[in-house]
Design a protein around this motif. Structure first.
Motif, PDB file in Angstrom:
ATOM      1  N   UNK A  24     128.424  72.341 -31.965  1.00 30.29           N
ATOM      2  CA  UNK A  24     128.417  73.498 -31.074  1.00 30.29           C
ATOM      3  C   UNK A  24     128.142  74.744 -31.899  1.00 30.29           C
ATOM      4  N   UNK A  25     127.051  75.440 -31.588  1.00 30.40           N
ATOM      5  CA  UNK A  25     126.613  76.583 -32.388  1.00 30.40           C
ATOM      6  C   UNK A  25     127.049  77.919 -31.807  1.00 30.40           C
ATOM      7  N   UNK A  26     127.151  78.004 -30.483  1.00 29.43           N
ATOM      8  CA  UNK A  26     127.496  79.279 -29.865  1.00 29.43           C
ATOM      9  C   UNK A  26     127.988  79.011 -28.448  1.00 29.43           C
ATOM     10  N   UNK A  27     128.871  79.861 -27.975  1.00 31.76           N
ATOM     11  CA  UNK A  27     129.324  79.802 -26.585  1.00 31.76           C
ATOM     12  C   UNK A  27     129.314  81.208 -26.018  1.00 31.76           C
ATOM     13  N   UNK A  28     129.099  81.306 -24.718  1.00 31.03           N
ATOM     14  CA  UNK A  28     129.145  82.604 -24.049  1.00 31.03           C
ATOM     15  C   UNK A  28     129.750  82.424 -22.666  1.00 31.03           C
ATOM     16  N   UNK A  29     130.468  83.422 -22.232  1.00 33.10           N
ATOM     17  CA  UNK A  29     131.081  83.431 -20.909  1.00 33.10           C
ATOM     18  C   UNK A  29     130.365  84.465 -20.055  1.00 33.10           C
ATOM     19  N   UNK A  30     130.060  84.111 -18.820  1.00 33.24           N
ATOM     20  CA  UNK A  30     129.401  85.051 -17.915  1.00 33.24           C
ATOM     21  C   UNK A  30     130.412  86.059 -17.386  1.00 33.24           C
ATOM     22  N   UNK A  31     130.163  87.333 -17.644  1.00 33.68           N
ATOM     23  CA  UNK A  31     131.008  88.390 -17.103  1.00 33.68           C
ATOM     24  C   UNK A  31     130.680  88.640 -15.642  1.00 33.68           C
ATOM     25  N   UNK A  32     129.427  88.456 -15.293  1.00 36.15           N
ATOM     26  CA  UNK A  32     128.975  88.647 -13.912  1.00 36.15           C
ATOM     27  C   UNK A  32     127.688  87.861 -13.722  1.00 36.15           C
ATOM     28  N   UNK A  33     127.694  86.895 -12.818  1.00 36.56           N
ATOM     29  CA  UNK A  33     126.483  86.155 -12.471  1.00 36.56           C
ATOM     30  C   UNK A  33     125.800  86.916 -11.343  1.00 36.56           C
ATOM     31  N   UNK A  34     124.707  87.589 -11.684  1.00 35.04           N
ATOM     32  CA  UNK A  34     123.987  88.401 -10.692  1.00 35.04           C
ATOM     33  C   UNK A  34     123.092  87.551  -9.788  1.00 35.04           C
ATOM     34  N   UNK A  35     122.585  86.460 -10.363  1.00 37.24           N
ATOM     35  CA  UNK A  35     121.597  85.680  -9.628  1.00 37.24           C
ATOM     36  C   UNK A  35     121.692  84.235 -10.063  1.00 37.24           C
ATOM     37  N   UNK A  36     121.582  83.327  -9.107  1.00 38.65           N
ATOM     38  CA  UNK A  36     121.602  81.897  -9.409  1.00 38.65           C
ATOM     39  C   UNK A  36     120.665  81.176  -8.457  1.00 38.65           C
ATOM     40  N   UNK A  37     119.716  80.443  -9.013  1.00 39.87           N
ATOM     41  CA  UNK A  37     118.737  79.696  -8.223  1.00 39.87           C
ATOM     42  C   UNK A  37     118.101  80.558  -7.131  1.00 39.87           C
ATOM     43  N   UNK A  38     117.657  81.742  -7.536  1.00 41.43           N
ATOM     44  CA  UNK A  38     116.919  82.679  -6.685  1.00 41.43           C
ATOM     45  C   UNK A  38     117.801  83.403  -5.674  1.00 41.43           C
ATOM     46  N   UNK A  39     119.127  83.228  -5.742  1.00 40.67           N
ATOM     47  CA  UNK A  39     120.032  83.920  -4.829  1.00 40.67           C
ATOM     48  C   UNK A  39     120.737  85.055  -5.571  1.00 40.67           C
ATOM     49  N   UNK A  40     120.631  86.282  -5.060  1.00 38.71           N
ATOM     50  CA  UNK A  40     121.363  87.397  -5.634  1.00 38.71           C
ATOM     51  C   UNK A  40     122.811  87.333  -5.162  1.00 38.71           C
TER      52      UNK A  40
END
Length: 359
Positions: free
Chosen positions: A310-326
């Motif tokens: 495992x080289x890096x991890x990140x946590x989403x603070x805010x998912x603005x868009x997913x699969x073309x859905x805002x």
């Protein structure tokens, strides 16, 4: 208790789980599995979709016989500009996902375009010219081992799932998956019409497209059978019980990629798994109940896969868009950004225009 969470119940979640398994199933068929009246399920779904709490979308991104060119793009922004940059990228049809993240970048963006030249054009003359963007780093997707539409809630019993999908009716020998069929250009409007609501009736699709209902049914059947069109049913992340989105970047020996993908895809938290080019060759998108679970998840991965680093991890603070859905900050859908990846990715760059008078 959070009022948003208490607004839906187990029947709503069971309905979403059922639609994840059979996105275009009739209300009558769903009623047989869920033990509710068809009109009751239809009313529940109308309430969920109107509130942006759940949706079924259709995605088809192929260009003829070619898979789309996809990349994860890490974007670094000047101080205070990432909200505006994120909003600008969310409105682009070429971005399937946009997240504000922790770590060494401000935004993680999932881009889909027809080919490498369009990717170059989009990054160079669109993304890198948005005010506030100070740098980008791209990782090309070389293989998709598990896609987001395969992630499921766990509300239905195995017997209900088998009844809905028909898997329990017969035992057949395993066969290799059929090759993905080309998507003719003439089918793109039909696919795009399903981006915001993949449960639209054949009649409404026929009326909008000017085709007969039999033609629409035939084209949908061909696209579905050829895997050129896939459906995704989602529930707002704040209502799933798995509200935290995270990304794991890893290095995997090339001869172990298939085994690593199979193990990673088998973990409950895994939402997507891809091979990529770039600093590392493997990425995993996960859903977690709490932030604290990320370290347990990565420890479990490395325990099961000694060859993975495992080289890096990140946590989403805010998912603005997913699969073309805002989405809003609770994961509810705000609108659909029509994923017309074939339109111009950026204005034609003047410095690359052909000389005057050339053929």
């Amino acid at each position: 208790m959070n009022s948003a969470i208490s607004a839906i119940d187990d029947t709503d979640r069971a309905l979403v789980h059922a639609l994840q398994l059979a996105p275009r199933a009739s209300w009558e068929r769903l009623a047989q599995v869920l033990g509710a009246r068809p009109e009751t399920l239809a009313r529940r779904w109308e309430r969920l979709t109107t509130a942006g709490e759940a949706w079924v979308s259709g995605i088809g991104l192929r260009t003829g016989a070619q898979a789309p060119c996809m990349a994860w793009v890490e974007v670094t922004c000047a101080a205070g500009t990432s909200p505006a940059v994120g909003a600008a990228l969310t409105g682009d049809p070429h971005t399937m996902g946009v997240e504000h993240t922790t770590g060494g970048r401000d935004l993680l963006v999932f881009v889909a375009v027809p080919n490498l030249h369009v990717l170059y054009q989009y990054l160079s003359f669109r993304v890198q010219r948005i005010p506030g963007v100070v740098g980008t780093r791209s990782s090309m997707v070389t293989a998709v081992h598990s896609s987001p539409d395969r992630w499921r809630l766990d509300q239905l019993t195995p017997a209900q799932a088998d009844l809905l999908t028909g898997r329990g009716r017969r035992k057949v020998a395993a066969t290799p998956p059929a090759p993905v069929a080309p998507m003719p250009e003439e089918d793109r409007p039909l696919v795009l019409a399903l981006a915001s609501d993949a449960r639209r009736s054949v009649a409404s699709l026929a009326w909008e497209s000017g085709m007969s209902e039999s033609t629409v049914r035939r084209r949908l059947g061909r696209l579905e059978a050829g895997q050129s069109l896939r459906y995704s049913c989602a529930l707002a992340s704040g209502l799933t019980g798995w509200p935290v989105a995270a990304t794991v970047w890893a290095e995997v020996p090339e001869h172990e990629v298939a085994d690593c993908a199979a193990v990673a895809a088998g973990l409950r938290e895994t939402r997507t798994c891809m091979s990529v080019s770039g600093p590392w060759n493997f990425m995993i998108g996960v859903r977690l109940r709490t932030i604290e679970e990320l370290s347990r998840y990565t420890a479990d991965l490395t325990r099961r896969l000694p060859g993975m680093r495992v080289a890096d991890t990140m946590v989403a603070l805010h998912v603005r868009k997913s699969e073309a859905q805002e989405l809003d900050r609770t994961g509810r859908r705000v609108r659909t950004v029509r994923p017309d990846i074939w339109q111009d990715a950026a204005p034609a760059p003047r410095e690359e225009a052909p000389p005057h008078g050339s053929a």
